[in-house]
Write a protein that holds these residues in place. Structure first.
Motif, mmCIF file in Angstrom:
data_model
loop_
_atom_site.group_PDB
_atom_site.id
_atom_site.type_symbol
_atom_site.label_atom_id
_atom_site.label_comp_id
_atom_site.label_asym_id
_atom_site.label_seq_id
_atom_site.Cartn_x
_atom_site.Cartn_y
_atom_site.Cartn_z
ATOM 1 N N ARG A 80 19.283 17.174 7.642
ATOM 2 C CA ARG A 80 18.816 16.021 7.521
ATOM 3 C C ARG A 80 19.467 15.854 8.459
ATOM 4 N N ARG A 81 21.057 15.531 8.842
ATOM 5 C CA ARG A 81 20.905 15.060 9.712
ATOM 6 C C ARG A 81 21.279 15.829 10.539
ATOM 7 N N VAL A 82 21.820 17.125 10.810
ATOM 8 C CA VAL A 82 21.568 18.092 11.643
ATOM 9 C C VAL A 82 20.747 19.012 12.258
ATOM 10 N N ALA A 83 19.684 18.420 11.904
ATOM 11 C CA ALA A 83 18.303 17.980 12.585
ATOM 12 C C ALA A 83 18.254 17.211 13.682
ATOM 13 N N GLN A 84 18.559 15.821 13.134
ATOM 14 C CA GLN A 84 18.155 14.983 13.662
ATOM 15 C C GLN A 84 19.238 14.774 14.882
ATOM 16 N N ILE A 85 20.699 15.099 14.129
ATOM 17 C CA ILE A 85 21.477 15.203 15.341
ATOM 18 C C ILE A 85 21.446 15.960 16.665
ATOM 19 N N GLU A 86 20.172 17.676 15.670
ATOM 20 C CA GLU A 86 20.718 18.241 17.504
ATOM 21 C C GLU A 86 19.346 17.642 17.937
ATOM 22 N N ALA A 87 18.511 16.898 17.719
ATOM 23 C CA ALA A 87 17.288 16.604 18.470
ATOM 24 C C ALA A 87 17.766 15.578 19.337
ATOM 25 N N LEU A 88 18.965 14.865 19.271
ATOM 26 C CA LEU A 88 19.507 14.209 20.022
ATOM 27 C C LEU A 88 19.849 14.362 21.947
ATOM 28 N N GLY A 89 20.125 16.153 21.943
ATOM 29 C CA GLY A 89 20.575 16.704 22.733
ATOM 30 C C GLY A 89 22.188 16.435 23.124
ATOM 31 N N LEU A 90 22.541 16.442 21.930
ATOM 32 C CA LEU A 90 23.980 15.379 22.736
ATOM 33 C C LEU A 90 25.261 16.754 22.485
ATOM 34 N N GLY A 91 25.127 17.988 22.216
ATOM 35 C CA GLY A 91 25.901 19.157 22.945
ATOM 36 C C GLY A 91 27.202 19.493 21.706
ATOM 37 N N VAL A 92 27.306 18.871 20.830
ATOM 38 C CA VAL A 92 28.055 18.641 19.729
ATOM 39 C C VAL A 92 27.768 19.466 18.309
ATOM 40 N N GLU A 93 28.711 20.342 18.199
ATOM 41 C CA GLU A 93 28.701 21.420 16.984
ATOM 42 C C GLU A 93 28.549 20.561 15.719
ATOM 43 N N LEU A 94 27.693 21.476 15.295
ATOM 44 C CA LEU A 94 27.700 21.067 13.990
ATOM 45 C C LEU A 94 27.826 21.782 12.889
ATOM 46 N N LEU A 95 28.825 21.325 11.439
ATOM 47 C CA LEU A 95 29.243 22.776 10.844
ATOM 48 C C LEU A 95 29.479 22.038 9.626
ATOM 49 N N GLY A 96 29.168 23.025 8.880
ATOM 50 C CA GLY A 96 28.927 22.691 7.105
ATOM 51 C C GLY A 96 30.069 22.020 6.271
ATOM 52 N N LEU A 97 30.067 20.883 6.028
ATOM 53 C CA LEU A 97 30.893 19.948 4.869
ATOM 54 C C LEU A 97 30.604 20.295 4.143
ATOM 55 N N ARG A 98 32.020 20.082 2.344
ATOM 56 C CA ARG A 98 31.678 19.314 1.954
ATOM 57 C C ARG A 98 33.284 18.807 0.988
ATOM 58 N N GLY A 99 33.066 17.668 -0.380
ATOM 59 C CA GLY A 99 33.325 17.463 -0.368
ATOM 60 C C GLY A 99 33.958 16.071 -0.813
ATOM 61 N N ASN A 100 34.235 15.171 -1.390
ATOM 62 C CA ASN A 100 34.622 13.609 -1.336
ATOM 63 C C ASN A 100 34.584 13.259 -0.851
ATOM 64 N N VAL A 101 34.604 11.555 -0.893
ATOM 65 C CA VAL A 101 34.623 10.562 0.771
ATOM 66 C C VAL A 101 36.071 10.967 2.309
ATOM 67 N N ASP A 102 36.972 10.888 0.828
ATOM 68 C CA ASP A 102 38.565 11.329 1.014
ATOM 69 C C ASP A 102 38.233 12.231 2.495
ATOM 70 N N THR A 103 37.742 13.692 0.993
ATOM 71 C CA THR A 103 38.501 14.602 1.521
ATOM 72 C C THR A 103 37.508 14.868 3.231
ATOM 73 N N ARG A 104 36.361 14.654 3.087
ATOM 74 C CA ARG A 104 35.500 14.356 4.254
ATOM 75 C C ARG A 104 35.474 13.920 5.956
ATOM 76 N N ILE A 105 36.643 12.483 5.204
ATOM 77 C CA ILE A 105 37.029 11.285 6.188
ATOM 78 C C ILE A 105 38.367 12.122 6.964
ATOM 79 N N GLY A 106 39.542 12.860 5.854
ATOM 80 C CA GLY A 106 40.822 13.368 6.165
ATOM 81 C C GLY A 106 40.321 14.503 6.988
#
Length: 332
Positions: free
Chosen positions: A129-155
């Motif tokens: 859901r986030r990937v699709a909506q951010i892609e629709a904004l046309g910002l040119g960022v590279e979206l990468l799959g991510l898992r883990g808890n909050v500390d892991t992700r922010i880390g």
């Protein structure tokens, strides 16, 4: 009698369950204890070497429900957006407490917002859901799959592996981590997942005493909004992995309280979408608000289906997209 509250072992899950326990003690003077349930998904996240994808949220939900039905716990607390939209025999959604702010947030390097990230920046999220909506904004960022808890992700941002991650604001608020947020995303850009920010408090359907106790935690306005959002998802037959966003807000209309519902369905690349909104009066009696929310969700979903939403969800692009390719990111 002490109420045994089942929870996953993650910091966020135990914090959420602790809020429920504290509310029960405060409102009813009921003693409680947290019972940690380890799920296959938790073990996978703890031992997994990859942050690619994410275990099905159903793994987390079913383990708690199994413990509930087995009599190992009296209450189960979930993040409501993880719950399937269909009922489970023997289990009742006894309470939906007032929810936290349901919006998504960005945690980025150097205090940047999503729009300030240079093209090619690496942004982590496990949500189609986030990937699709951010892609629709046309910002040119590279979206990468991510898992883990909050500390892991922010880390991963702090380590410089990723430039930013997308998370739910509610989880960070409950963990006292809002200082990490560099931007709260406007729902006009990114609609949250149906039910995001809300907690689900379940018990056995035949446990009348616990049902009655949990009723004091229920918030009619939140339940009405959740019914509207999740009905859209159910009618569209989209699970938690589908690129569907929905958000319902309570507002004061000319003739009393109204519910305003917005929803979007997209292809995974954000190239095609169906976006609709609608409002309906709730009536004077809060007891009838959840039914009004359900009716509003059904009506809006019907409009979206008429506009081609089912065709979008049926396309191969609705389940995979190269921009959400697996990230070469590992737990050290």
């Amino acid at each position: 009698m002490t109420l045994r509250i089942g929870t996953r072992r993650s910091t966020l899950a135990t914090t959420q369950s602790g809020h429920v326990a504290a509310a029960l003690t405060e409102k009813l003077g009921v003693p409680t204890t947290l019972v940690e349930i380890t799920t296959d998904g938790d073990r996978s996240q703890a031992a997994g070497t990859s942050l690619v994808g994410a275990p099905s949220t159903g793994v987390f939900v079913s383990a708690l429900r199994d413990a509930l039905l087995a009599g190992e716990v009296d209450v189960a607390v979930h993040s409501l957006k993880d719950l399937p939209t269909y009922p489970t025999e023997g289990i009742t959604l006894a309470a939906i407490p007032p929810r936290e702010d349901p919006r998504d947030v960005i945690v980025a390097r150097d205090g940047l917002t999503l729009g300030e990230l240079p093209p090619g920046s690496k942004v982590g999220t496990g949500s189609p859901r986030r990937v699709a909506q951010i892609e629709a904004l046309g910002l040119g960022v590279e979206l990468l799959g991510l898992r883990g808890n909050v500390d892991t992700r922010i880390g991963r941002v702090r380590e410089g592996v990723l430039d930013a991650v997308v998370l739910a604001r509610a989880g960070l608020a409950r963990l006292g981590r809002l200082d990490d947020v560099t931007e709260v995303l406007d729902p006009l850009q990114v609609l949250p997942a149906p039910g995001q920010g809300a907690l689900a408090v379940e018990c056995r359907s035949d446990d009348t005493a616990t049902l009655a106790a949990l009723a004091v935690l229920d918030d009619p306005a939140t339940r009405a909004a959740i019914h509207a959002e999740r009905t859209v998802m159910a009618v569209l037959e989209g699970g938690c992995a589908a690129p569907i966003g929905a958000l319902a807000d309570l507002a004061e209309g000319d003739d009393g309280p109204e519910l305003w519902l917005r929803a979007v369905v997209l292809t995974a690349d954000g190239g095609l979408s169906v976006r609709r909104s609608a409002a309906a009066p709730l009536g004077a009696d809060p007891a009838g608000w959840p039914a009004a929310g359900t009716a509003l969700g059904e009506a809006l979903a019907a409009e979206m289906l008429a506009d081609g939403a089912a065709e979008l969800l049926a396309t191969p692009e609705s389940t995979s997209h190269p921009s959400a390719r697996s990230a070469e990111v590992h737990n050290a």
